[in-house]
Design a protein around this motif. Structure first.
Motif, PDB file in Angstrom:
ATOM      1  N   SER A  23       0.868  -1.173   0.000  1.00 23.51           N
ATOM      2  CA  SER A  23       0.000   0.000   0.000  1.00 23.51           C
ATOM      3  C   SER A  23       0.909   1.228   0.000  1.00 23.51           C
ATOM      4  N   LEU A  24       0.748   2.074  -1.008  1.00 27.46           N
ATOM      5  CA  LEU A  24       1.564   3.283  -1.143  1.00 27.46           C
ATOM      6  C   LEU A  24       0.689   4.512  -0.984  1.00 27.46           C
ATOM      7  N   ARG A  25       1.110   5.402  -0.118  1.00 32.54           N
ATOM      8  CA  ARG A  25       0.475   6.719   0.025  1.00 32.54           C
ATOM      9  C   ARG A  25       1.575   7.756  -0.183  1.00 32.54           C
ATOM     10  N   VAL A  26       1.352   8.669  -1.109  1.00 33.40           N
ATOM     11  CA  VAL A  26       2.318   9.728  -1.385  1.00 33.40           C
ATOM     12  C   VAL A  26       1.564  10.936  -1.940  1.00 33.40           C
ATOM     13  N   LYS A  27       1.988  12.112  -1.517  1.00 35.04           N
ATOM     14  CA  LYS A  27       1.351  13.336  -2.016  1.00 35.04           C
ATOM     15  C   LYS A  27       1.620  13.478  -3.511  1.00 35.04           C
ATOM     16  N   PRO A  28       0.657  14.083  -4.237  1.00 34.42           N
ATOM     17  CA  PRO A  28       0.830  14.235  -5.691  1.00 34.42           C
ATOM     18  C   PRO A  28       2.148  14.914  -6.082  1.00 34.42           C
ATOM     19  N   ALA A  29       2.635  15.822  -5.269  1.00 33.80           N
ATOM     20  CA  ALA A  29       3.884  16.515  -5.599  1.00 33.80           C
ATOM     21  C   ALA A  29       5.087  15.577  -5.631  1.00 33.80           C
ATOM     22  N   HIS A  30       4.998  14.451  -4.961  1.00 31.94           N
ATOM     23  CA  HIS A  30       6.125  13.506  -4.886  1.00 31.94           C
ATOM     24  C   HIS A  30       5.880  12.224  -5.684  1.00 31.94           C
ATOM     25  N   ARG A  31       4.742  12.153  -6.349  1.00 33.96           N
ATOM     26  CA  ARG A  31       4.367  10.947  -7.095  1.00 33.96           C
ATOM     27  C   ARG A  31       5.401  10.592  -8.159  1.00 33.96           C
ATOM     28  N   ASP A  32       5.850  11.555  -8.932  1.00 35.56           N
ATOM     29  CA  ASP A  32       6.795  11.277 -10.018  1.00 35.56           C
ATOM     30  C   ASP A  32       8.122  10.741  -9.496  1.00 35.56           C
ATOM     31  N   THR A  33       8.583  11.256  -8.361  1.00 38.21           N
ATOM     32  CA  THR A  33       9.833  10.762  -7.776  1.00 38.21           C
ATOM     33  C   THR A  33       9.711   9.288  -7.417  1.00 38.21           C
ATOM     34  N   LEU A  34       8.599   8.928  -6.770  1.00 36.69           N
ATOM     35  CA  LEU A  34       8.392   7.521  -6.408  1.00 36.69           C
ATOM     36  C   LEU A  34       8.247   6.662  -7.652  1.00 36.69           C
ATOM     37  N   ALA A  35       7.521   7.138  -8.631  1.00 40.45           N
ATOM     38  CA  ALA A  35       7.335   6.380  -9.869  1.00 40.45           C
ATOM     39  C   ALA A  35       8.686   6.095 -10.518  1.00 40.45           C
ATOM     40  N   ARG A  36       9.549   7.067 -10.542  1.00 37.19           N
ATOM     41  CA  ARG A  36      10.860   6.909 -11.180  1.00 37.19           C
ATOM     42  C   ARG A  36      11.684   5.830 -10.466  1.00 37.19           C
ATOM     43  N   VAL A  37      11.761   5.882  -9.134  1.00 35.28           N
ATOM     44  CA  VAL A  37      12.596   4.900  -8.428  1.00 35.28           C
ATOM     45  C   VAL A  37      11.961   3.511  -8.395  1.00 35.28           C
TER      46      VAL A  37
END
Length: 176
Positions: A25-39
């Motif tokens: 289960s992943l919770r992340v604010k939209p502003a940080h979504r791309d960073t998580l997606a990349r890694v």
């Protein structure tokens, strides 16, 4: 943990347990979504119900800041996520043991699901997924094909859901 193989079969619908998977289960604010997606190496879709997949890992958007990630057991998604936590705060929780996955396939699968699910499952496009209820149990339905679904159900509700599926499956097979 032991893995029990359950399989209910009649001509119109095949119901089978799938092998366990890593479930996060992943919770992340939209502003940080791309960073998580990349890694993590896969897109984190922004539309609720949208899915993405890469290298055996799937992401399902459950809300504006919530995703369900699945991957083969043994996949390590926590190490790369932990490496960016300071720059992209998030919550990544292993919920693998909480749920089981059933595969439901066959020409009467929509009838089977419609018997206990208020959602119009026929309207779900192939490739979509949704959190919904099956009778009183919260489930996630993944539509993999015209007549192919996966259903994630909490382990504690699995006997109830299996019982309902078997009952409806019998009714369908009997032509009721």
């Amino acid at each position: 943990m032991t893995y029990e193989k359950h399989q209910f079969h009649s001509a119109p619908v095949l119901i089978e347990d799938l092998a366990p998977v890593l479930r996060l289960s992943l919770r992340v604010k939209p502003a940080h979504r791309d960073t998580l997606a990349r890694v993590l190496g896969l897109d984190l879709p922004v539309r609720v119900g949208a899915r993405s997949a890469a290298a055996g890992t799937e992401a399902l958007c459950l809300g504006p800041d919530e995703w369900l990630l699945t991957a083969p057991e043994g996949t390590d998604l926590t190490t790369p996520a932990r490496a960016v936590h300071a720059d992209a705060p998030h919550s990544l929780v292993d919920i693998s043991d909480r749920e089981i996955t059933l595969r439901l396939t066959g020409p009467a699968v929509l009838d089977l699901l419609s018997a206990c699910c208020p959602r119009n499952v026929a309207a779900m496009p192939v490739g979509a997924a949704a959190r919904t209820v099956f009778d009183s149990a919260t489930v996630i339905l993944w539509r993999d094909g015209i007549d192919s679904f996966r259903m994630d159900v909490w382990r504690s509700f699995a006997p109830h859901v299996r019982s309902l599926l078997a009952q409806v499956q019998g009714e369908i097979a009997a032509g009721l």
